[in-house]
Design a protein around this motif. Structure first.
Motif, PDB file in Angstrom:
ATOM      1  N   ASP A 272       0.903  -1.061   0.033  1.00  0.00           N
ATOM      2  CA  ASP A 272      -0.037  -0.111  -0.041  1.00  0.00           C
ATOM      3  C   ASP A 272       0.822   1.235   0.210  1.00  0.00           C
ATOM      4  N   GLY A 273       2.142   1.255  -0.243  1.00  0.00           N
ATOM      5  CA  GLY A 273       2.987   2.217  -0.094  1.00  0.00           C
ATOM      6  C   GLY A 273       3.587   2.919   1.210  1.00  0.00           C
ATOM      7  N   GLY A 274       3.062   2.105   2.209  1.00  0.00           N
ATOM      8  CA  GLY A 274       3.570   2.193   3.703  1.00  0.00           C
ATOM      9  C   GLY A 274       4.660   1.367   3.697  1.00  0.00           C
ATOM     10  N   TYR A 275       5.161   1.515   5.138  1.00  0.00           N
ATOM     11  CA  TYR A 275       6.335   0.437   5.410  1.00  0.00           C
ATOM     12  C   TYR A 275       6.179  -0.299   6.797  1.00  0.00           C
ATOM     13  N   THR A 276       6.820  -1.480   7.085  1.00  0.00           N
ATOM     14  CA  THR A 276       6.571  -2.199   8.032  1.00  0.00           C
ATOM     15  C   THR A 276       8.253  -1.767   8.700  1.00  0.00           C
ATOM     16  N   ILE A 277       7.937  -1.489   9.907  1.00  0.00           N
ATOM     17  CA  ILE A 277       9.087  -1.047  10.742  1.00  0.00           C
ATOM     18  C   ILE A 277       9.402  -2.011  11.939  1.00  0.00           C
ATOM     19  N   ALA A 278      10.503  -2.453  12.270  1.00  0.00           N
ATOM     20  CA  ALA A 278      10.756  -3.366  13.164  1.00  0.00           C
ATOM     21  C   ALA A 278      12.453  -3.066  13.594  1.00  0.00           C
ATOM     22  N   ASN A 279      12.611  -3.547  14.951  1.00  0.00           N
ATOM     23  CA  ASN A 279      13.856  -3.266  15.614  1.00  0.00           C
ATOM     24  C   ASN A 279      14.825  -4.464  14.775  1.00  0.00           C
TER      25      ASN A 279
ATOM     26  N   ILE B 133       1.299  -8.301  23.840  1.00  0.00           N
ATOM     27  CA  ILE B 133       1.443  -7.053  23.815  1.00  0.00           C
ATOM     28  C   ILE B 133       2.692  -6.318  23.133  1.00  0.00           C
ATOM     29  N   PRO B 134       2.902  -5.598  22.110  1.00  0.00           N
ATOM     30  CA  PRO B 134       4.018  -5.269  21.494  1.00  0.00           C
ATOM     31  C   PRO B 134       4.773  -4.230  22.670  1.00  0.00           C
ATOM     32  N   SER B 135       6.413  -4.298  22.494  1.00  0.00           N
ATOM     33  CA  SER B 135       7.085  -3.491  22.995  1.00  0.00           C
ATOM     34  C   SER B 135       7.121  -2.149  22.458  1.00  0.00           C
ATOM     35  N   LYS B 136       6.413  -1.155  23.083  1.00  0.00           N
ATOM     36  CA  LYS B 136       6.274   0.284  22.452  1.00  0.00           C
ATOM     37  C   LYS B 136       7.907   0.965  22.507  1.00  0.00           C
ATOM     38  N   ALA B 137       8.717   0.540  23.493  1.00  0.00           N
ATOM     39  CA  ALA B 137      10.085   0.964  23.774  1.00  0.00           C
ATOM     40  C   ALA B 137      10.929   0.800  22.600  1.00  0.00           C
ATOM     41  N   MET B 138      10.810  -0.679  22.252  1.00  0.00           N
ATOM     42  CA  MET B 138      11.735  -1.409  21.461  1.00  0.00           C
ATOM     43  C   MET B 138      11.428  -0.815  19.905  1.00  0.00           C
ATOM     44  N   ALA B 139      10.264  -0.618  19.755  1.00  0.00           N
ATOM     45  CA  ALA B 139       9.814  -0.098  18.436  1.00  0.00           C
ATOM     46  C   ALA B 139      10.140   1.484  18.174  1.00  0.00           C
ATOM     47  N   GLU B 140       9.834   2.243  19.228  1.00  0.00           N
ATOM     48  CA  GLU B 140      10.349   3.424  19.358  1.00  0.00           C
ATOM     49  C   GLU B 140      11.709   3.868  18.985  1.00  0.00           C
ATOM     50  N   SER B 141      12.506   2.779  19.593  1.00  0.00           N
ATOM     51  CA  SER B 141      13.836   2.893  19.646  1.00  0.00           C
ATOM     52  C   SER B 141      14.482   2.655  17.930  1.00  0.00           C
ATOM     53  N   ALA B 142      13.698   1.658  17.357  1.00  0.00           N
ATOM     54  CA  ALA B 142      14.028   1.525  15.776  1.00  0.00           C
ATOM     55  C   ALA B 142      13.510   2.663  15.001  1.00  0.00           C
ATOM     56  N   LEU B 143      12.318   3.332  15.558  1.00  0.00           N
ATOM     57  CA  LEU B 143      11.768   4.357  14.643  1.00  0.00           C
ATOM     58  C   LEU B 143      12.866   5.618  14.681  1.00  0.00           C
ATOM     59  N   VAL B 144      13.402   5.965  16.066  1.00  0.00           N
ATOM     60  CA  VAL B 144      14.238   7.076  16.209  1.00  0.00           C
ATOM     61  C   VAL B 144      15.546   6.671  15.228  1.00  0.00           C
ATOM     62  N   LYS B 145      16.106   5.513  15.350  1.00  0.00           N
ATOM     63  CA  LYS B 145      17.188   5.154  14.380  1.00  0.00           C
ATOM     64  C   LYS B 145      17.134   5.093  12.991  1.00  0.00           C
ATOM     65  N   LEU B 146      15.946   4.930  12.458  1.00  0.00           N
ATOM     66  CA  LEU B 146      15.418   4.907  11.091  1.00  0.00           C
ATOM     67  C   LEU B 146      15.257   6.238  10.764  1.00  0.00           C
ATOM     68  N   LYS B 147      14.729   7.394  11.358  1.00  0.00           N
ATOM     69  CA  LYS B 147      14.595   8.426  11.197  1.00  0.00           C
ATOM     70  C   LYS B 147      15.978   9.291  11.217  1.00  0.00           C
ATOM     71  N   LYS B 148      17.006   8.722  11.763  1.00  0.00           N
ATOM     72  CA  LYS B 148      18.454   9.383  11.816  1.00  0.00           C
ATOM     73  C   LYS B 148      19.060   8.929  10.515  1.00  0.00           C
ATOM     74  N   ALA B 149      18.861   7.519  10.102  1.00  0.00           N
ATOM     75  CA  ALA B 149      19.474   6.881   8.939  1.00  0.00           C
ATOM     76  C   ALA B 149      18.863   7.513   7.604  1.00  0.00           C
ATOM     77  N   PHE B 150      17.467   7.375   7.537  1.00  0.00           N
ATOM     78  CA  PHE B 150      16.595   8.016   6.512  1.00  0.00           C
ATOM     79  C   PHE B 150      15.788   9.095   7.024  1.00  0.00           C
ATOM     80  N   PRO B 151      16.195  10.313   6.867  1.00  0.00           N
ATOM     81  CA  PRO B 151      15.471  11.534   7.261  1.00  0.00           C
ATOM     82  C   PRO B 151      14.034  11.475   6.795  1.00  0.00           C
ATOM     83  N   VAL B 152      13.681  11.017   5.428  1.00  0.00           N
ATOM     84  CA  VAL B 152      12.485  10.978   5.163  1.00  0.00           C
ATOM     85  C   VAL B 152      11.202  10.369   5.712  1.00  0.00           C
TER      86      VAL B 152
END
Length: 443
Positions: free
Chosen positions: A265-272, A337-356
């Motif tokens: 659908d044009g979105g992304y799946t993101i994980a640690n 129940i998913p780990s919000k902290a682990m997912a958020e950590s991945a998202l922070v690093k992803l944003k740093k690697a790919f600012p888009v």
């Protein structure tokens, strides 16, 4: 079910009295096995305690990869790539499969050399896979701020939609005559003269000559009630998905901090990309010795915790009679129940690697429980202790991509055909016959 929306499969209303093979488990392995058997003219009943693809088969990253596989899995995964390429036509349905490539990043020269050595496992397969230098990576991804030594890029790899694949395969199996039975837990085996003669389900009995257990994280429990021991534990990975986002990578990308896959659908799946959670449960103590080499190898990537899951699993009976409800009827879907902290950590690093990805909007989060074996290699085998009983489980996070080929190998074993690949590495007895348990790859 708070987990991802899965394409619904309506189960058959009628229970067949007799088939050739009963397949237990409606994930990617069970559905693929059922389709293979049905296409060979076998009468098949697929029994799923919940819904088709509702556990890890719909909760994984959606990667279809041969890159960074355990070398013992490479021949089977090469077969899987061939099957995936034709799966939409074969099933007459959309699985979301696309040959889009996968990139494993190398943070330093040591990692680069390791990936380069691994890539030699693909020699002779005529699959497009090569190393990218740091310059190559920058040119391929000009929008990335990652500082790397390079990357392994396998263009032959692909992606598919986990919420579509198992349902599509199940419906195709039904097209070929298979019975698809949802909300139909199998309590156990019926034996005659020591060999399989049928199964007892919560809805009644089905006579058969062969049974395939493709029960994922539930397999060890089912086997134990039949006097068979399989060392198997669970690892939890948390995932999130975004709304459609333009300008992101087309290829799936792995790094130690994140893993991403573009969705249909044009979105992304993101994980640690590195960290997983391991709940300490009673089975952790039973299988501690078997899993010690894996723990020594993987301890940096595992976060151990003690909590409610210990007591949840402690209360699950390990033995039951076939005329009483089984644990599978009380626990239809593993939905942690998913780990919000682990997912958020991945998202922070992803944003740093790919600012888009600063523009990414998260629309859903979920978690899945991955069934793992001590060597992170599956069991795909006939069980000598009970003639007619087979098992395909323990895929250790690799099951989605390799699933169609695992189903083909399992069907070969059931029907007595020449196996599509050498099955020695997948034998059930390797955990009890004195074989050295080797964990070769950490991916």
């Amino acid at each position: 079910m708070p987990g991802p929306y899965v394409v619904p499969v309506q189960g058959d209303a009628e229970l067949p009295k007799e088939v050739d093979v009963v397949v237990i488990g409606g994930g990617i392995i069970g559905t693929s096995t059922s389709l293979e058997l049905a296409e060979r003219g076998m009468r098949v009943a697929l029994c799923e305690k919940g819904g088709i693809g509702h556990e890890q088969s719909s909760r994984n990253w959606g990667w279809v990869r041969i890159s960074r596989r355990d070398p013992r899995e490479v021949p089977l995964m090469a077969e899987a790539l061939r099957i995936w390429a034709d799966l939409d036509r074969r099933t007459g349905r959309d699985t979301g499969y696309k040959r889009a490539g996968i990139v494993f990043t190398c943070a330093d020269d040591r990692a680069y050399a390791e990936h380069e050595r691994w890539n030699k496992n693909l020699e002779g397969y005529q699959l497009e896979s090569r190393m990218l230098s740091a310059k190559d990576f920058r040119e391929k991804y000009p929008g990335s701020d990652m500082k790397l030594a390079g990357a392994l890029y396998t263009a032959a790899d692909g992606r598919a939609e986990p919420q579509k694949a198992a349902p599509a395969i199940a419906e195709a199996a039904r097209d070929k005559g298979a019975h698809i039975l949802t909300e139909c837990a199998v309590r156990g085996l019926q034996l005659s003269g020591g060999r399989v003669s049928g199964v007892v389900t919560e809805r009644g009995e089905i006579a058969c000559k062969s049974v395939v257990l493709a029960g994922g994280a539930w397999s060890s429990l089912f086997l134990g009630n039949n006097g068979l021991d399989l060392p198997q534990l669970k690892v939890m990975n948390s995932v999130m998905r975004t709304k459609p986002l333009e300008g992101g990578p087309e290829e799936a990308i792995w790094s130690s901090g994140f893993a991403i896959r573009k969705r249909q659908d044009g979105g992304y799946t993101i994980a640690n990309g590195f960290q997983n959670i391991v709940d300490i449960v009673p089975a952790s103590f039973r299988y501690a010795t078997k899993f010690l080499p894996a723990l020594m190898h993987e301890w940096r990537s595992l976060s151990f915790r003690f909590g409610g899951r210990f007591y949840d699993e402690y209360r699950i009976p390990r033995r039951w009679e076939l005329d009483e409800p089984s644990p599978f009827e009380y626990h239809r879907v593993l939905d942690p129940i998913p780990s919000k902290a682990m997912a958020e950590s991945a998202l922070v690093k992803l944003k740093k690697a790919f600012p888009v990805f600063e523009r990414a909007e998260i629309t859903q989060r979920w978690a899945g429980l991955i069934d793992v074996t001590p060597d992170a290699v599956p069991v795909i085998d006939a069980l000598d202790a009970i003639p007619g009983f087979h098992v395909a489980t323990g895929f250790s996070g690799h099951g989605f991509g390799i699933g169609p080929a695992a189903g083909r190998l399992m069907a070969d074993i059931v029907t007595g055909r020449e196996p599509v690949v050498d099955r020695k590495a997948f034998r059930f007895g390797r955990f009890s016959d004195g074989s050295k348990i080797e964990l070769i790859s950490g991916f």
